[in-house]
Design a protein around this motif. Sequence first.
Motif, PDB file in Angstrom:
ATOM      1  N   ASN A 128     -19.545 -30.421  74.426  1.00 52.06           N
ATOM      2  CA  ASN A 128     -20.264 -31.453  74.986  1.00 52.06           C
ATOM      3  C   ASN A 128     -18.928 -32.596  74.802  1.00 52.06           C
ATOM      4  O   ASN A 128     -18.575 -32.827  73.831  1.00 52.06           O
ATOM      5  N   VAL A 129     -18.582 -33.513  75.849  1.00 45.49           N
ATOM      6  CA  VAL A 129     -17.939 -34.495  75.989  1.00 45.49           C
ATOM      7  C   VAL A 129     -18.718 -35.616  76.517  1.00 45.49           C
ATOM      8  O   VAL A 129     -18.680 -35.246  77.880  1.00 45.49           O
ATOM      9  N   ALA A 130     -19.171 -36.708  75.925  1.00 50.00           N
ATOM     10  CA  ALA A 130     -19.938 -37.662  76.725  1.00 50.00           C
ATOM     11  C   ALA A 130     -21.042 -36.930  77.422  1.00 50.00           C
ATOM     12  O   ALA A 130     -21.941 -36.452  76.754  1.00 50.00           O
ATOM     13  N   ASN A 131     -21.187 -37.428  78.685  1.00 53.13           N
ATOM     14  CA  ASN A 131     -22.347 -36.921  79.392  1.00 53.13           C
ATOM     15  C   ASN A 131     -22.107 -35.446  79.961  1.00 53.13           C
ATOM     16  O   ASN A 131     -22.951 -35.268  81.282  1.00 53.13           O
ATOM     17  N   VAL A 132     -20.867 -34.832  79.762  1.00 51.67           N
ATOM     18  CA  VAL A 132     -20.521 -33.589  80.468  1.00 51.67           C
ATOM     19  C   VAL A 132     -20.720 -32.531  79.444  1.00 51.67           C
ATOM     20  O   VAL A 132     -20.325 -32.395  78.210  1.00 51.67           O
ATOM     21  N   GLU A 133     -21.257 -31.283  80.072  1.00 49.09           N
ATOM     22  CA  GLU A 133     -21.766 -30.091  79.124  1.00 49.09           C
ATOM     23  C   GLU A 133     -21.126 -29.082  79.702  1.00 49.09           C
ATOM     24  O   GLU A 133     -21.440 -28.784  80.878  1.00 49.09           O
ATOM     25  N   MET A 134     -20.163 -28.087  79.106  1.00 45.11           N
ATOM     26  CA  MET A 134     -19.556 -26.745  79.581  1.00 45.11           C
ATOM     27  C   MET A 134     -20.305 -25.858  78.715  1.00 45.11           C
ATOM     28  O   MET A 134     -20.137 -25.972  77.668  1.00 45.11           O
ATOM     29  N   ASP A 135     -20.613 -24.938  79.423  1.00 49.81           N
ATOM     30  CA  ASP A 135     -20.998 -23.590  78.802  1.00 49.81           C
ATOM     31  C   ASP A 135     -19.916 -22.341  79.303  1.00 49.81           C
ATOM     32  O   ASP A 135     -19.787 -22.089  80.237  1.00 49.81           O
ATOM     33  N   THR A 136     -19.051 -22.272  78.074  1.00 49.01           N
ATOM     34  CA  THR A 136     -18.058 -21.514  78.553  1.00 49.01           C
ATOM     35  C   THR A 136     -18.307 -19.820  78.613  1.00 49.01           C
ATOM     36  O   THR A 136     -17.529 -19.045  79.120  1.00 49.01           O
ATOM     37  N   SER A 137     -19.588 -19.580  78.264  1.00 51.54           N
ATOM     38  CA  SER A 137     -20.102 -18.040  78.398  1.00 51.54           C
ATOM     39  C   SER A 137     -20.816 -17.878  79.999  1.00 51.54           C
ATOM     40  O   SER A 137     -20.397 -16.987  80.485  1.00 51.54           O
ATOM     41  N   ALA A 138     -21.542 -18.942  80.246  1.00 50.94           N
ATOM     42  CA  ALA A 138     -22.139 -19.051  81.657  1.00 50.94           C
ATOM     43  C   ALA A 138     -21.245 -19.443  82.715  1.00 50.94           C
ATOM     44  O   ALA A 138     -21.291 -19.401  83.693  1.00 50.94           O
ATOM     45  N   ASP A 144     -24.779 -35.047  83.298  1.00 48.98           N
ATOM     46  CA  ASP A 144     -26.175 -35.622  83.187  1.00 48.98           C
ATOM     47  C   ASP A 144     -27.165 -34.591  83.494  1.00 48.98           C
ATOM     48  O   ASP A 144     -28.125 -34.960  84.392  1.00 48.98           O
ATOM     49  N   GLN A 145     -26.761 -33.426  83.032  1.00 43.73           N
ATOM     50  CA  GLN A 145     -27.772 -32.271  83.318  1.00 43.73           C
ATOM     51  C   GLN A 145     -27.979 -31.812  84.802  1.00 43.73           C
ATOM     52  O   GLN A 145     -28.701 -30.993  85.124  1.00 43.73           O
ATOM     53  N   GLN A 146     -27.038 -32.332  85.405  1.00 43.69           N
ATOM     54  CA  GLN A 146     -27.078 -31.920  86.900  1.00 43.69           C
ATOM     55  C   GLN A 146     -25.644 -30.885  87.248  1.00 43.69           C
ATOM     56  O   GLN A 146     -24.503 -31.259  86.702  1.00 43.69           O
ATOM     57  N   PRO A 147     -25.850 -29.809  87.890  1.00 43.57           N
ATOM     58  CA  PRO A 147     -24.767 -28.728  87.896  1.00 43.57           C
ATOM     59  C   PRO A 147     -23.534 -29.461  88.592  1.00 43.57           C
ATOM     60  O   PRO A 147     -23.652 -30.257  89.803  1.00 43.57           O
ATOM     61  N   VAL A 148     -22.316 -29.107  88.214  1.00 43.56           N
ATOM     62  CA  VAL A 148     -21.164 -29.533  89.027  1.00 43.56           C
ATOM     63  C   VAL A 148     -20.461 -28.078  89.421  1.00 43.56           C
ATOM     64  O   VAL A 148     -20.196 -27.208  88.447  1.00 43.56           O
ATOM     65  N   ASN A 149     -20.088 -28.043  90.663  1.00 43.42           N
ATOM     66  CA  ASN A 149     -19.550 -26.869  91.057  1.00 43.42           C
ATOM     67  C   ASN A 149     -17.988 -27.110  90.901  1.00 43.42           C
ATOM     68  O   ASN A 149     -17.402 -27.873  91.699  1.00 43.42           O
ATOM     69  N   LEU A 150     -17.316 -26.258  90.240  1.00 38.95           N
ATOM     70  CA  LEU A 150     -16.026 -26.266  89.811  1.00 38.95           C
ATOM     71  C   LEU A 150     -15.507 -24.735  90.217  1.00 38.95           C
ATOM     72  O   LEU A 150     -15.639 -23.808  89.955  1.00 38.95           O
TER      73      LEU A 150
END
Length: 219
Positions: A128-138, A144-150
């Motif tokens: 977690n960094v600020a309001n961004v969360e990354m799941d490195t396994s998934a 803000d709990q909304q998916p970001v397509n990268l």
Amino acid sequence: MHLLLVEDDKLVAEGLCRSLRQQGYSVEYCASIKSAMQWLENDEIELLVLDLGLPDGDGIDVLKHVKKHRPNLPVVILTARGSIDDKVQGLDLGADDYLAKPFDPAELFARLRVASRRVTHAQSSTINVANVEMDTSAFTVTLDQQPVNLPRKEFMLLKALFENQGRVLSKQQLESKLYEWGEEVGSNTIEVHIHHLRKKLPKDLIKTLRGIGYVVGKR
């Protein structure tokens, strides 16, 4: 995940490195016990794929060294020694799995996923960094709990920054990370992907230190 492949057959090693990078691993490669011991001093190595028949000795000695000095490092033995006695010895000495050559790459990848769960279970896969969360396994990112397509390259670039919160990474270091993951790197690759990431994420999340590099989090 940062993986070390110890394999003295150059053709096998080159093919495996390509395939493992396509699976999302950051891969280092060496072909001897001496080089393996040097690489294993690097705490960033998270997973070991180990051949036993090496030009300067028996890979079992590497396994013994790992289990003495880095007991939590997952080890998968990949070797031409396929007898039951060899398998029992390797597993008894602490290897997480043992796969005899010839092998199906899909089976190797499955066994690596199982072995690596020891790392991901012991260490949270979310950053977690600020309001961004990354799941490195998934391989997911949310804002803000909304998916970001990268796309893959953007995800891998952001992963490198997130895993080094507060630490400035130079353009060359980021290019090296992408190259390790098997990505092509052009002259302006980093700048382009940073620009795209800033459009999708908070603009001040990734800070630029002119002439030095990029950083996320407190510094």
